[in-house]
Design a protein around this motif. Structure first.
Motif, mmCIF file in Angstrom:
data_model
loop_
_atom_site.group_PDB
_atom_site.id
_atom_site.type_symbol
_atom_site.label_atom_id
_atom_site.label_comp_id
_atom_site.label_asym_id
_atom_site.label_seq_id
_atom_site.Cartn_x
_atom_site.Cartn_y
_atom_site.Cartn_z
ATOM 1 N N ASN A 237 -14.105 5.287 -4.048
ATOM 2 C CA ASN A 237 -14.234 6.674 -3.622
ATOM 3 C C ASN A 237 -13.118 7.023 -2.637
ATOM 4 O OD1 ASN A 237 -14.990 5.572 -1.120
ATOM 5 N ND2 ASN A 237 -17.174 5.723 -1.583
ATOM 6 N N LYS A 238 -13.139 8.241 -2.107
ATOM 7 C CA LYS A 238 -12.056 8.678 -1.227
ATOM 8 C C LYS A 238 -11.975 7.830 0.037
ATOM 9 C CE LYS A 238 -11.681 13.532 -2.634
ATOM 10 N NZ LYS A 238 -11.770 14.953 -2.183
ATOM 11 N N ALA A 239 -13.127 7.509 0.609
ATOM 12 C CA ALA A 239 -13.137 6.722 1.848
ATOM 13 C C ALA A 239 -12.592 5.314 1.611
ATOM 14 C CB ALA A 239 -14.554 6.652 2.414
ATOM 15 N N THR A 240 -13.003 4.688 0.498
ATOM 16 C CA THR A 240 -12.529 3.344 0.181
ATOM 17 C C THR A 240 -11.040 3.352 -0.129
ATOM 18 O OG1 THR A 240 -14.707 2.779 -0.698
ATOM 19 C CG2 THR A 240 -12.896 1.341 -1.303
ATOM 20 N N THR A 241 -10.596 4.386 -0.833
ATOM 21 C CA THR A 241 -9.169 4.516 -1.143
ATOM 22 C C THR A 241 -8.360 4.652 0.140
ATOM 23 O OG1 THR A 241 -9.606 5.531 -3.292
ATOM 24 C CG2 THR A 241 -7.437 5.920 -2.317
ATOM 25 N N LYS A 242 -8.836 5.475 1.055
ATOM 26 C CA LYS A 242 -8.135 5.664 2.335
ATOM 27 C C LYS A 242 -8.061 4.352 3.113
ATOM 28 C CE LYS A 242 -8.205 8.487 6.550
ATOM 29 N NZ LYS A 242 -8.932 9.547 7.307
ATOM 30 N N GLU A 243 -9.147 3.593 3.127
ATOM 31 C CA GLU A 243 -9.186 2.318 3.841
ATOM 32 C C GLU A 243 -8.199 1.318 3.227
ATOM 33 O OE1 GLU A 243 -12.383 -1.302 4.569
ATOM 34 O OE2 GLU A 243 -13.140 0.741 4.410
ATOM 35 N N ASN A 244 -8.151 1.288 1.889
ATOM 36 C CA ASN A 244 -7.239 0.365 1.216
ATOM 37 C C ASN A 244 -5.783 0.758 1.411
ATOM 38 O OD1 ASN A 244 -8.375 -1.908 -0.734
ATOM 39 N ND2 ASN A 244 -9.903 -0.288 -0.614
ATOM 40 N N LEU A 245 -5.501 2.056 1.402
ATOM 41 C CA LEU A 245 -4.126 2.506 1.644
ATOM 42 C C LEU A 245 -3.673 2.135 3.045
ATOM 43 C CD1 LEU A 245 -4.109 6.019 -0.085
ATOM 44 C CD2 LEU A 245 -2.937 3.943 -0.853
ATOM 45 N N ALA A 246 -4.586 2.226 4.014
ATOM 46 C CA ALA A 246 -4.244 1.868 5.393
ATOM 47 C C ALA A 246 -3.875 0.392 5.502
ATOM 48 C CB ALA A 246 -5.418 2.184 6.317
ATOM 49 N N ALA A 247 -4.469 -0.429 4.635
ATOM 50 C CA ALA A 247 -4.179 -1.864 4.674
ATOM 51 C C ALA A 247 -2.981 -2.246 3.812
ATOM 52 C CB ALA A 247 -5.406 -2.654 4.223
ATOM 53 N N TRP A 248 -2.901 -1.668 2.593
ATOM 54 C CA TRP A 248 -1.953 -2.177 1.597
ATOM 55 C C TRP A 248 -0.713 -1.324 1.406
ATOM 56 C CZ3 TRP A 248 -3.241 -6.843 1.528
ATOM 57 C CH2 TRP A 248 -4.561 -7.259 1.449
ATOM 58 N N ALA A 249 -0.755 -0.061 1.765
ATOM 59 C CA ALA A 249 0.440 0.793 1.649
ATOM 60 C C ALA A 249 1.215 0.740 2.958
ATOM 61 C CB ALA A 249 0.048 2.225 1.294
ATOM 62 N N THR A 250 1.650 -0.469 3.305
ATOM 63 C CA THR A 250 2.246 -0.723 4.617
ATOM 64 C C THR A 250 3.411 -1.708 4.490
ATOM 65 O OG1 THR A 250 0.736 -2.586 4.994
ATOM 66 C CG2 THR A 250 0.034 -0.416 5.822
ATOM 67 N N PRO A 251 4.335 -1.682 5.455
ATOM 68 C CA PRO A 251 5.381 -2.716 5.481
ATOM 69 C C PRO A 251 4.799 -4.123 5.564
ATOM 70 C CG PRO A 251 5.916 -0.915 6.994
ATOM 71 C CD PRO A 251 4.510 -0.682 6.519
ATOM 72 N N TRP A 252 3.681 -4.259 6.271
ATOM 73 C CA TRP A 252 2.983 -5.546 6.401
ATOM 74 C C TRP A 252 2.630 -6.117 5.032
ATOM 75 C CZ3 TRP A 252 -2.125 -6.830 5.068
ATOM 76 C CH2 TRP A 252 -2.653 -7.992 5.665
ATOM 77 N N ALA A 253 2.023 -5.297 4.177
ATOM 78 C CA ALA A 253 1.599 -5.755 2.857
ATOM 79 C C ALA A 253 2.802 -6.029 1.956
ATOM 80 C CB ALA A 253 0.683 -4.718 2.218
ATOM 81 N N ILE A 254 3.823 -5.187 2.031
ATOM 82 C CA ILE A 254 5.015 -5.384 1.201
ATOM 83 C C ILE A 254 5.657 -6.731 1.512
ATOM 84 C CG2 ILE A 254 7.356 -4.537 0.783
ATOM 85 C CD1 ILE A 254 6.216 -1.677 1.148
ATOM 86 N N GLU A 255 5.721 -7.093 2.790
ATOM 87 C CA GLU A 255 6.289 -8.397 3.140
ATOM 88 C C GLU A 255 5.397 -9.540 2.655
ATOM 89 O OE1 GLU A 255 8.624 -9.609 6.894
ATOM 90 O OE2 GLU A 255 6.567 -10.262 7.329
#
Length: 350
Positions: A237-255
């Protein structure tokens, strides 16, 4: 795996008003406590820290504590527990200096947490060790890093900047975060909550798909475009998507999507203690401990799986995340004893 904000906030209020019993949290600290501020690993990063030292004038071995994933304060505070405060108290009473600090961009430390990567956190840890080694009460030849969870990834990276004479990993992974550690974590936690195997397989496949998407991206902006369709297809849902983007759509995750810790672990030429909890659902002991043992080269290195403990090294029979709040013990005495026993040996402390 992140504990929900509601869960963490409620437990914080309960702890503040004395509704949660945390018997290991020190009430009196009869040793030297110094509030310090030290430069981090980049311009504009100032780390708010606390250094604890045994009383006296002798030089002592000393340790920098490196927190796990997510923005953490110097106590690595979670659901009323303060594991790093308990660790620092135990180690200082055992004769060690201990430096712990708020993560960059969190608590009273400056800098941008959201833009930081594991390499940035390693630079901060290295700066903290350099500060520690320059302290007049510290024996610079007997200093080390202690990393919990993600801190076990960061400590070997910090070693490349400021070498330590030993390292300690508490539930530190030996395999890549993506997809290895995360797929096992998702499956183990789901099974502990009674989910069926079909649902678990979908969750594991989602982690694999997210990993490939993150590897294909060059910027967080790209991930903000490519990840939502994947998450929507998986039923987020929207809340879960937002939470996942905060974790994975990041320089941290890309590295991390391209980071393999095994070469760094194999290159360590200092003693390493790697402790795992038998019932850890976040960093699987059965998956990571054998790999860790095979990688560590120094003859004084040791890898131990401690029976009956979870990811926080609390006593448990299940390892379930929901028990972190319910268990009164912050760190089981068996883990503290294993730690100080090994440290005394490698630092030649009495």
């Amino acid at each position: 795996m992140k504990i929900s904000l509601f869960f963490a906030t409620v437990s914080g209020y309960m702890a503040a008003f004395g509704m949660i019993d945390r018997p290991q949290t020190p009430q009196q600290r009869d040793y030297i406590v110094e509030a310090v501020s030290l430069p981090g690993g980049a311009d504009g990063v100032l780390l708010d820290a606390e250094l604890t030292l045994p009383k006296g004038d002798d030089k002592v071995p000393a340790i920098v504590l490196i927190t796990g994933s997510g923005p953490q304060n110097k106590d690595e505070e979670l659901v009323g527990h303060k594991p790093f405060l308990v660790l620092s108290d135990h180690l200082t009473r055992a004769g060690y200096g201990v430096l712990r600090y708020d993560d960059r961009g969190h608590g009273k430390s400056t800098g941008d947490y959201a833009a930081a990567t594991a390499s940035d956190f390693a630079a901060d840890a290295a700066a903290a060790l350099a500060f520690l080694q320059s302290h007049p009460r510290v024996n610079a030849d007997r200093t080390g890093y202690l990393g919990h969870s993600e801190g076990g990834y960061i400590a070997p990276l910090a070693q490349m900047h400021t070498p330590a004479s030993f390292q300690v990993f508490l539930a530190g992974p030996a395999l890549p975060l993506l997809p290895d550690v995360m797929t096992t974590q998702v499956a183990d936690i789901a099974r502990s909550e009674g989910l069926d195997e079909e649902t678990i397989l979908k969750e594991v496949n989602l982690i694999r798909d997210l990993t490939e998407a993150i590897r294909a991206a060059k910027t967080p902006a790209e991930l903000h475009a490519t990840l939502p369709p994947l998450l929507k297809e998986a039923g987020a849902n929207k809340a879960t998507t937002k939470e996942n983007l905060a974790a994975w759509a990041t320089p941290w995750a890309i590295e991390y999507a391209d980071y393999d810790p095994r070469p760094s672990l194999k290159s360590l030429d200092v003693p390493v203690l790697a402790l795992f909890g038998e019932h850890d659902l976040q960093v699987s002991a059965s998956q990571n401990a054998p790999v860790m043992q095979a990688l560590l080269q120094h003859p004084s290195s040791e890898t131990l799986i401690l029976p009956g403990l979870n990811h926080l090294f609390q006593p448990t029979t299940t390892g379930r995340i929901s028990e972190y709040l319910q268990i009164k013990t912050t760190i089981d005495p068996s883990a503290l004893e294993a730690l100080t026993s090994w440290l005394d040996e490698v630092t030649n402390s009495p």
